[in-house]
Structure formats: C-alpha cells, structure tokens
Design a protein around this motif. Structure first.
Motif, mmCIF file in Angstrom:
data_model
loop_
_atom_site.group_PDB
_atom_site.id
_atom_site.type_symbol
_atom_site.label_atom_id
_atom_site.label_comp_id
_atom_site.label_asym_id
_atom_site.label_seq_id
_atom_site.Cartn_x
_atom_site.Cartn_y
_atom_site.Cartn_z
ATOM 1 N N ASN A 114 0.802 -1.221 0.000
ATOM 2 C CA ASN A 114 0.000 0.000 0.000
ATOM 3 C C ASN A 114 0.837 1.274 0.000
ATOM 4 O O ASN A 114 0.301 2.368 -0.222
ATOM 5 N N THR A 115 2.138 1.146 0.257
ATOM 6 C CA THR A 115 3.002 2.325 0.161
ATOM 7 C C THR A 115 3.123 2.779 -1.290
ATOM 8 O O THR A 115 3.469 3.934 -1.543
ATOM 9 N N ARG A 116 2.870 1.854 -2.224
ATOM 10 C CA ARG A 116 3.040 2.133 -3.653
ATOM 11 C C ARG A 116 4.458 2.600 -3.971
ATOM 12 O O ARG A 116 4.702 3.270 -4.979
ATOM 13 N N ASN A 117 5.376 2.237 -3.082
ATOM 14 C CA ASN A 117 6.784 2.594 -3.252
ATOM 15 C C ASN A 117 7.460 1.464 -4.017
ATOM 16 O O ASN A 117 7.892 0.477 -3.443
ATOM 17 N N ARG A 118 7.533 1.603 -5.328
ATOM 18 C CA ARG A 118 8.041 0.534 -6.177
ATOM 19 C C ARG A 118 9.487 0.182 -5.839
ATOM 20 O O ARG A 118 9.885 -0.975 -5.908
ATOM 21 N N THR A 119 10.274 1.199 -5.473
ATOM 22 C CA THR A 119 11.679 0.953 -5.125
ATOM 23 C C THR A 119 11.772 0.047 -3.915
ATOM 24 O O THR A 119 12.563 -0.913 -3.891
ATOM 25 N N LEU A 120 10.964 0.329 -2.894
ATOM 26 C CA LEU A 120 10.955 -0.484 -1.678
ATOM 27 C C LEU A 120 10.433 -1.878 -1.957
ATOM 28 O O LEU A 120 11.046 -2.879 -1.545
ATOM 29 N N ILE A 121 9.299 -1.971 -2.649
ATOM 30 C CA ILE A 121 8.676 -3.264 -2.915
ATOM 31 C C ILE A 121 9.609 -4.172 -3.713
ATOM 32 O O ILE A 121 9.809 -5.344 -3.377
ATOM 33 N N ASN A 122 10.199 -3.642 -4.770
ATOM 34 C CA ASN A 122 11.091 -4.452 -5.601
ATOM 35 C C ASN A 122 12.330 -4.884 -4.831
ATOM 36 O O ASN A 122 12.827 -6.007 -5.005
ATOM 37 N N TYR A 123 12.831 -3.992 -3.966
ATOM 38 C CA TYR A 123 13.996 -4.381 -3.168
ATOM 39 C C TYR A 123 13.654 -5.540 -2.236
ATOM 40 O O TYR A 123 14.394 -6.525 -2.142
ATOM 41 N N VAL A 124 12.523 -5.422 -1.512
ATOM 42 C CA VAL A 124 12.144 -6.476 -0.570
ATOM 43 C C VAL A 124 11.958 -7.807 -1.304
ATOM 44 O O VAL A 124 12.423 -8.858 -0.842
ATOM 45 N N LEU A 125 11.313 -7.765 -2.460
ATOM 46 C CA LEU A 125 11.116 -8.987 -3.245
ATOM 47 C C LEU A 125 12.455 -9.574 -3.691
ATOM 48 O O LEU A 125 12.688 -10.791 -3.584
ATOM 49 N N ALA A 126 13.350 -8.727 -4.194
ATOM 50 C CA ALA A 126 14.650 -9.202 -4.670
ATOM 51 C C ALA A 126 15.476 -9.752 -3.517
ATOM 52 O O ALA A 126 16.179 -10.763 -3.662
ATOM 53 N N HIS A 127 15.395 -9.102 -2.366
ATOM 54 C CA HIS A 127 16.129 -9.555 -1.179
ATOM 55 C C HIS A 127 15.634 -10.931 -0.732
ATOM 56 O O HIS A 127 16.439 -11.834 -0.461
ATOM 57 N N GLU A 128 14.308 -11.094 -0.654
ATOM 58 C CA GLU A 128 13.764 -12.387 -0.243
ATOM 59 C C GLU A 128 14.078 -13.470 -1.276
ATOM 60 O O GLU A 128 14.354 -14.617 -0.919
ATOM 61 N N LEU A 129 14.037 -13.109 -2.552
ATOM 62 C CA LEU A 129 14.435 -14.066 -3.581
ATOM 63 C C LEU A 129 15.884 -14.470 -3.393
ATOM 64 O O LEU A 129 16.255 -15.633 -3.609
ATOM 65 N N GLY A 130 16.721 -13.520 -2.964
ATOM 66 C CA GLY A 130 18.123 -13.823 -2.703
ATOM 67 C C GLY A 130 18.296 -14.893 -1.645
ATOM 68 O O GLY A 130 19.161 -15.771 -1.760
ATOM 69 N N HIS A 131 17.465 -14.843 -0.600
ATOM 70 C CA HIS A 131 17.536 -15.889 0.433
ATOM 71 C C HIS A 131 17.251 -17.259 -0.177
ATOM 72 O O HIS A 131 17.888 -18.259 0.159
ATOM 73 N N TYR A 132 16.282 -17.297 -1.096
ATOM 74 C CA TYR A 132 15.935 -18.557 -1.744
ATOM 75 C C TYR A 132 17.049 -19.015 -2.681
ATOM 76 O O TYR A 132 17.482 -20.165 -2.632
ATOM 77 N N ARG A 133 17.531 -18.106 -3.527
ATOM 78 C CA ARG A 133 18.567 -18.461 -4.501
ATOM 79 C C ARG A 133 19.867 -18.877 -3.821
ATOM 80 O O ARG A 133 20.603 -19.713 -4.348
ATOM 81 N N LYS A 134 20.147 -18.297 -2.654
ATOM 82 C CA LYS A 134 21.386 -18.607 -1.942
ATOM 83 C C LYS A 134 21.215 -19.751 -0.939
ATOM 84 O O LYS A 134 22.112 -20.046 -0.162
ATOM 85 N N ASN A 135 20.027 -20.376 -0.984
ATOM 86 C CA ASN A 135 19.792 -21.580 -0.184
ATOM 87 C C ASN A 135 19.980 -21.339 1.311
ATOM 88 O O ASN A 135 20.651 -22.088 2.006
ATOM 89 N N HIS A 136 19.380 -20.260 1.806
ATOM 90 C CA HIS A 136 19.486 -19.937 3.224
ATOM 91 C C HIS A 136 18.457 -20.722 4.016
ATOM 92 O O HIS A 136 17.446 -20.182 4.465
ATOM 93 N N VAL A 137 18.703 -21.992 4.185
ATOM 94 C CA VAL A 137 17.770 -22.843 4.926
ATOM 95 C C VAL A 137 17.775 -22.435 6.387
ATOM 96 O O VAL A 137 18.755 -21.907 6.909
ATOM 97 N N SER A 138 16.662 -22.682 7.084
ATOM 98 C CA SER A 138 16.509 -22.149 8.429
ATOM 99 C C SER A 138 17.427 -22.814 9.442
ATOM 100 O O SER A 138 17.688 -22.254 10.498
ATOM 101 N N SER A 139 17.927 -24.016 9.152
ATOM 102 C CA SER A 139 18.860 -24.637 10.090
ATOM 103 C C SER A 139 20.147 -23.821 10.158
ATOM 104 O O SER A 139 20.897 -23.912 11.119
ATOM 105 N N ILE A 140 20.391 -23.004 9.127
ATOM 106 C CA ILE A 140 21.560 -22.136 9.119
ATOM 107 C C ILE A 140 21.149 -20.704 9.435
ATOM 108 O O ILE A 140 21.750 -20.027 10.251
#
Length: 220
Positions: A114-140
């Motif tokens: 709802n912030t409609r802040n595309r810069t913020l939204i895209n960053y958060v999405l890219a950051h979370e995707l980074g956790h997935y791509r870098k295999n940051h499993v919760s045991s680590i």
C-alpha cells in the motif's frame, strides 16, 4: 529417503503447476496453494495462513515467476507471527535433515504494498528471492531466532545483481526510512550497516546521507 523423494516430487509438481497457471485465475492458484501448504505440512502457521483465501492476494511481479509471492493482510501476519513480524518473509518447508528448501513462498504485508513505493517493494522482493537463490535454509539462517547479518548481506548482494547497484542501494534506503517511520523499535542500525557495506563495496558515495551515524568502526 522415500519421504524426502516424495516431498521433492510434490515440490517439483507445485513448481510446474504454478508455471502452467501464470494467468489471471488467482482462485485456481489459491486452491493449489491451499492444497500444498495445508495438506503437505504439519506447520500450524502455514495452515493458518493458506487455509483461508480471504487472508491474502497473489502478487505477480515482473522480477521473477517463482517462488510465488503472496500479499497478506497485516493483521493476519501480526496475529500469527506477533512481534517477530516485520515486512516480508521467505517461508519454506524442510526435510528432516533441514537441508532442502521445499515449497518456497515469499510473504509480504499489504502495508508494504500500500506504500506504492516501487523501489521499496522491488527491493524487498529481490532480497527475499536472494535468500531462496542462496539456499538460506533455516537450520543455518534462523539460529535460536537470531538473525544472521552475513546472510542478509548475501541476499542484498543478490538484490544488486537483480535490480542493479543503484536500485538495491535505493531500496535499502527506502527500507530504513520505512522502518524508522513504521517500526521505530526495529533494528534499523542493521539495515544501515548493510547499506554501508554495499555502498563501500561498490564505491557509491552519499548512500547514508540523511541518516544518523551508526556504530563507529573499531579502531585499527
């Protein structure tokens, strides 16, 4: 091993199904998510989140097609996660050895959207995707509920590769501003430290303009 193989097949099936259903039929996608995130897990949190279609909306981003992104009502996320909830999460299931990411899903709050802040939204999405791509499993990554700043930086670096250096740095700046405004008790210093690291790594000046100085570096 049989259970792991079965779970991986289900995960692969979910991926294929979602790819085949990248349409405007969000109800069909929600039905698929409900089936996979409630029937194939013992996670009470995931069952609460995905058992009710009214809890969230499916969000389609131009940045990537998988994992799926779901925008949840903020009150639902706070009800389930309490004070631990912040802005976004990468949620997934693990095998018994806690080494495999299964059924990944990125969860964001509607407050962020709802912030409609595309810069913020895209960053958060890219950051979370980074956790997935870098295999940051919760045991680590999740170790006694303590955040691992090295994993956060690694996800930031991935965001740089996806959004460009300027896009990621501006996203981190917007994240710091958002946290100061909406979550004054959150660890903004951590975000500023990550911003400092990224800006120094890529020799970008002025990234911290407008923010108070964070901890001084250790004396040499």
């Amino acid at each position: 091993m049989e259970n792991l193989k079965e779970n991986m097949e289900k995960s692969k099936s979910l991926y294929n199904i979602l790819q085949e259903n990248r349409s405007d039929d969000d109800l069909k996608i929600k039905d698929l998510l409900k089936k996979h995130y409630t029937e194939f897990t013992n996670s009470e949190d995931m069952v609460k989140l995905f058992s009710n279609h009214e809890n969230y909306e499916v969000y389609k981003t131009d940045l990537f097609t998988y994992p799926i992104v779901c925008i949840f009502k903020t009150e639902i996320l706070i009800e389930i996660y309490g004070d631990q909830f912040n802005i976004g999460y990468l949620n997934y299931f693990e095998n018994e050895e806690r080494t495999k990411i299964l059924y990944p899903v990125i969860i964001l709050s509607d407050e962020v959207l709802n912030t409609r802040n595309r810069t913020l939204i895209n960053y958060v999405l890219a950051h979370e995707l980074g956790h997935y791509r870098k295999n940051h499993v919760s045991s680590i990554y999740f170790n006694d509920n303590k955040r691992n700043i090295l994993k956060e930086v690694e996800a930031d670096l991935y965001a740089c590769s996806l959004l460009g250096i300027e896009g990621a740095i501006n996203g981190l700046r917007e994240l710091a501003i958002y946290l100061i405004d909406k979550f004054p008790k959150s660890d903004v210093d951590e975000v500023l430290k990550r911003l400092t690291f990224i800006s120094r790594k890529y020799n970008v000046s002025g990234a911290l303009d407008g923010f108070e100085l964070i901890e001084k570096e250790d004396k040499e």
